[in-house]
Design an enzyme around this catalytic site. Structure first.
Site, PDB file in Angstrom:
ATOM      1  N   ALA A   1       0.850  -1.195   0.000  1.00 33.16           N
ATOM      2  CA  ALA A   1       0.000   0.000   0.000  1.00 33.16           C
ATOM      3  C   ALA A   1       0.882   1.240   0.000  1.00 33.16           C
ATOM      4  CB  ALA A   1      -0.910  -0.006   1.228  1.00 33.16           C
ATOM      5  N   CYS A   2       0.278   2.363  -0.359  1.00 26.74           N
ATOM      6  CA  CYS A   2       0.957   3.656  -0.366  1.00 26.74           C
ATOM      7  C   CYS A   2       1.638   3.881   0.983  1.00 26.74           C
ATOM      8  CB  CYS A   2      -0.050   4.761  -0.647  1.00 26.74           C
ATOM      9  SG  CYS A   2       0.672   6.414  -0.659  1.00 26.74           S
ATOM     10  N   PRO A   3       2.854   4.322   0.959  1.00 24.20           N
ATOM     11  CA  PRO A   3       3.668   4.841  -0.146  1.00 24.20           C
ATOM     12  C   PRO A   3       4.647   3.816  -0.728  1.00 24.20           C
ATOM     13  CG  PRO A   3       4.745   5.421   1.886  1.00 24.20           C
ATOM     14  CD  PRO A   3       3.490   4.640   2.257  1.00 24.20           C
TER      15      PRO A   3
END
Length: 184
Positions: free
Chosen positions: A15-17
């Site tokens: 997932a981000c980042p």
């Protein structure tokens, strides 16, 4: 469609980042003009990689999706732009002391927002910012939040480039938000 690439990066399940972090690191191993294929499952990675490529000077070529896997293609620039960050940041704790007239803009994906956001925050996913920017009152203080401060940094820069002058990036964002949240 078959696309010739010089290197592949597996960012599935991240997932981000993290897809951006891994992409930045991998791009250093490529020569100018070479193409990197980034395989990801995070739906927000499309917007994130487009914005990052633009910000860093690389060429975002596009994305294909097969069986829930996103295949992103980025060509390394001849000359990388130095990555800039939005100069006005506030810590999570400072956001709590904002004036009542301020606007909190949450640029995470709609699903992330739905499962928990700062009370009163407006959902405006980064990928929709260009089309919906006019929904934000430019005369107010604007606090931009995401999960870690990465997408919100890109959004804060974009708002500032479009004439918004009281824009603050909230760091580290929702990943460490310990106050009240609400669901939608």
């Amino acid at each position: 469609m078959s696309i010739t690439t010089d290197m592949q990066l597996d960012a599935k399940g991240l997932a981000c980042p993290m897809p951006i972090v891994k992409t930045k690191k991998t791009m250093k191993d490529l020569e100018a003009g070479q193409v990197l294929e980034i395989q990801a499952t995070d739906q927000g990675s499309t917007t994130d990689l487009k914005a990052w490529a633009d910000k860093s000077g690389h060429q975002y070529l596009g994305t294909n999706e097969t069986d829930g896997i996103l295949y992103h293609y980025v060509r390394k620039a001849d000359e990388e732009k130095p990555e800039k960050t939005h100069p006005n940041t506030v810590r999570n704790e400072e956001l709590e002391n904002r004036n009542d007239d301020a606007v909190v803009v949450d640029v995470r994906e709609s699903a992330e927002y739905a499962f928990g956001h700062i009370p009163g925050a407006v959902s405006l996913p980064l990928g929709e910012l260009d089309e919906r920017m006019n929904e934000i009152d430019s005369s107010k203080e604007i606090y931009v939040v995401c999960r870690t401060g990465n997408r919100s940094d890109m959004a804060a820069q974009k708002l500032t480039e479009n004439g918004y002058d009281k824009v603050y990036n909230v760091v580290p964002g929702m990943s460490e938000w310990s106050k009240e949240t609400e669901k939608s």
